[in-house]
Design a protein around this motif. Structure first.
Motif, PDB file in Angstrom:
ATOM      1  N   GLY A 101       0.806  -1.209   0.000  1.00 20.03           N
ATOM      2  CA  GLY A 101       0.000   0.000   0.000  1.00 20.03           C
ATOM      3  C   GLY A 101       0.840   1.261   0.000  1.00 20.03           C
ATOM      4  O   GLY A 101       0.532   2.229  -0.699  1.00 20.03           O
ATOM      5  N   LEU A 102       1.913   1.257   0.777  1.00 20.83           N
ATOM      6  CA  LEU A 102       2.792   2.424   0.827  1.00 20.83           C
ATOM      7  C   LEU A 102       3.481   2.643  -0.522  1.00 20.83           C
ATOM      8  O   LEU A 102       3.617   3.785  -0.982  1.00 20.83           O
ATOM      9  CB  LEU A 102       3.831   2.251   1.929  1.00 20.83           C
ATOM     10  CG  LEU A 102       3.283   2.275   3.365  1.00 20.83           C
ATOM     11  CD1 LEU A 102       4.393   1.972   4.365  1.00 20.83           C
ATOM     12  CD2 LEU A 102       2.639   3.619   3.677  1.00 20.83           C
ATOM     13  N   ILE A 103       3.920   1.554  -1.138  1.00 17.92           N
ATOM     14  CA  ILE A 103       4.559   1.667  -2.450  1.00 17.92           C
ATOM     15  C   ILE A 103       3.566   2.162  -3.496  1.00 17.92           C
ATOM     16  O   ILE A 103       3.861   3.052  -4.298  1.00 17.92           O
ATOM     17  CB  ILE A 103       5.160   0.309  -2.872  1.00 17.92           C
ATOM     18  CG1 ILE A 103       6.315  -0.068  -1.933  1.00 17.92           C
ATOM     19  CG2 ILE A 103       5.644   0.352  -4.323  1.00 17.92           C
ATOM     20  CD1 ILE A 103       6.827  -1.473  -2.139  1.00 17.92           C
ATOM     21  N   LEU A 104       2.352   1.576  -3.470  1.00 21.16           N
ATOM     22  CA  LEU A 104       1.328   1.987  -4.434  1.00 21.16           C
ATOM     23  C   LEU A 104       0.940   3.450  -4.230  1.00 21.16           C
ATOM     24  O   LEU A 104       0.787   4.204  -5.197  1.00 21.16           O
ATOM     25  CB  LEU A 104       0.096   1.094  -4.287  1.00 21.16           C
ATOM     26  CG  LEU A 104      -1.092   1.409  -5.212  1.00 21.16           C
ATOM     27  CD1 LEU A 104      -0.680   1.347  -6.678  1.00 21.16           C
ATOM     28  CD2 LEU A 104      -2.257   0.451  -4.931  1.00 21.16           C
ATOM     29  N   ALA A 105       0.806   3.868  -2.979  1.00 24.88           N
ATOM     30  CA  ALA A 105       0.464   5.266  -2.698  1.00 24.88           C
ATOM     31  C   ALA A 105       1.544   6.202  -3.230  1.00 24.88           C
ATOM     32  O   ALA A 105       1.236   7.271  -3.780  1.00 24.88           O
ATOM     33  CB  ALA A 105       0.278   5.465  -1.197  1.00 24.88           C
ATOM     34  N   ALA A 106       2.808   5.804  -3.074  1.00 21.83           N
ATOM     35  CA  ALA A 106       3.912   6.636  -3.575  1.00 21.83           C
ATOM     36  C   ALA A 106       3.831   6.784  -5.090  1.00 21.83           C
ATOM     37  O   ALA A 106       4.003   7.893  -5.633  1.00 21.83           O
ATOM     38  CB  ALA A 106       5.251   6.021  -3.172  1.00 21.83           C
ATOM     39  N   PHE A 107       3.554   5.696  -5.793  1.00 23.81           N
ATOM     40  CA  PHE A 107       3.445   5.752  -7.253  1.00 23.81           C
ATOM     41  C   PHE A 107       2.269   6.628  -7.680  1.00 23.81           C
ATOM     42  O   PHE A 107       2.377   7.405  -8.641  1.00 23.81           O
ATOM     43  CB  PHE A 107       3.289   4.342  -7.831  1.00 23.81           C
ATOM     44  CG  PHE A 107       4.589   3.632  -8.052  1.00 23.81           C
ATOM     45  CD1 PHE A 107       5.499   4.079  -9.010  1.00 23.81           C
ATOM     46  CD2 PHE A 107       4.924   2.522  -7.299  1.00 23.81           C
ATOM     47  CE1 PHE A 107       6.706   3.428  -9.221  1.00 23.81           C
ATOM     48  CE2 PHE A 107       6.133   1.864  -7.493  1.00 23.81           C
ATOM     49  CZ  PHE A 107       7.025   2.315  -8.451  1.00 23.81           C
ATOM     50  N   ILE A 108       1.147   6.517  -6.969  1.00 19.28           N
ATOM     51  CA  ILE A 108      -0.024   7.319  -7.314  1.00 19.28           C
ATOM     52  C   ILE A 108       0.274   8.804  -7.132  1.00 19.28           C
ATOM     53  O   ILE A 108      -0.052   9.637  -7.992  1.00 19.28           O
ATOM     54  CB  ILE A 108      -1.241   6.904  -6.454  1.00 19.28           C
ATOM     55  CG1 ILE A 108      -1.685   5.490  -6.828  1.00 19.28           C
ATOM     56  CG2 ILE A 108      -2.392   7.887  -6.650  1.00 19.28           C
ATOM     57  CD1 ILE A 108      -2.767   4.929  -5.914  1.00 19.28           C
TER      58      ILE A 108
END
Length: 299
Positions: A28-35
């Motif tokens: 989730g943290l990685i995905l949030a960073a990409f978003i």
């Protein structure tokens, strides 16, 4: 075993427990960073076409975000993209709704307003008591009329900026960890350590970088405690708002992020010794605000 003083947080954990695996949090943290990166890229692309002069440019051609009212507003409002990213992540990976991040809206708003009220009273009292002007020869940064015109937009921007960090660190990370690990040593300390790491900026703060990061970590612990006691993000957002509004809208440093400030201090970031003295004062005020917020939400 969960601590009774943090029982208000338990209702937030109900929606988290079914999907509290650590891999989901990391993903989730990685995905949030990409978003956030993707949305910021789109935003900056649009601004470069519609408002290419929104950032100041120094003699070397380097952008200085936050040094003008327009660029400062863009900087603050862009934190809303982080809120969007976290909401998307918790929906997709954790099947959580927005209120699992913030707590009940009505209760959170009530607590927010209570805390804002008491902190405003404290701030007003401090302004009326010596030493006036913080004991410094403050430098005017914006004409008063222009500052008053921009103030509502600046306040909204600081609310968005403060809320985004609380949504990420106390609404998302803290609750995901608390649903899996009952010990506050985990769900309070780990998000606060990440919060501190995000404020470690040796290129800007120089010798004070470690001290600033430690200050941020302690502030994170205070906000974690406040959120767990309140059961909503309302009080933490209010304290975060008070802390950041004073530094971004009232009296700012002359180096950066001062585009909406009424005054700037004569202390540049490079003056590490004098700045360090005022950091201790700032931290003491955070303790006062935290204690006042706890008093405001007592039932």
């Amino acid at each position: 075993m969960r601590h009774s003083r943090y029982s208000a947080q338990d209702h937030l954990l109900t929606a988290v427990q079914n999907r509290a695996e650590l891999w989901r949090l990391f993903a989730g943290l990685i995905l949030a960073a990409f978003i956030v990166i993707a949305l910021n890229t789109v935003l900056l692309g649009i601004l470069s076409r519609l408002a290419p002069d929104i950032h100041n440019v120094d003699a070397n051609g380097a952008a200085q975000p936050g040094s003008t009212p327009g660029s400062m507003l863009v900087t603050l409002y862009s934190f809303g993209l982080l809120i969007v990213a976290v909401i998307l992540v918790v929906r997709v990976l954790h099947d959580r709704g927005v209120q699992s991040l913030t707590g009940p809206f009505q209760l959170g708003l009530t607590q927010f307003l209570r805390v804002v009220g008491i902190l405003t009273a404290i701030a007003a009292a401090l302004l009326l008591l010596p030493p006036y002007n913080m004991g410094l020869d403050l430098v005017s940064n914006l004409p008063v009329q222009k500052w008053l015109l921009l103030l509502p937009f600046g306040l909204l921007g600081v609310i968005i900026q403060s809320a985004s960090e609380e949504v990420l660190f106390r609404g998302y990370i803290q609750q995901q960890l608390a649903a899996r690990y009952p010990s506050p040593w985990i769900w309070m300390v780990l998000p606060s350590a990440l919060f501190a790491a995000g404020h470690y900026l040796p290129g800007q703060a120089g010798d004070n970088a470690v001290l600033i990061a430690l200050w941020a970590g302690m502030f994170g612990l205070l906000m974690a405690d406040l959120t767990a006691r309140a059961g909503t993000l309302g009080p933490a957002i209010a304290v975060h708002l008070a802390n950041n509004a004073s530094a971004l809208l009232l009296v700012s440093l002359p180096d950066s992020l001062n585009g909406l400030a009424l005054y700037v201090t004569p202390i540049p970031m490079s003056d590490t010794e004098l700045l360090r003295t005022w950091m201790h004062v700032d931290f003491a005020m955070s303790i006062v605000f935290w204690l006042a917020a706890r008093l405001a939400i007592r039932r």
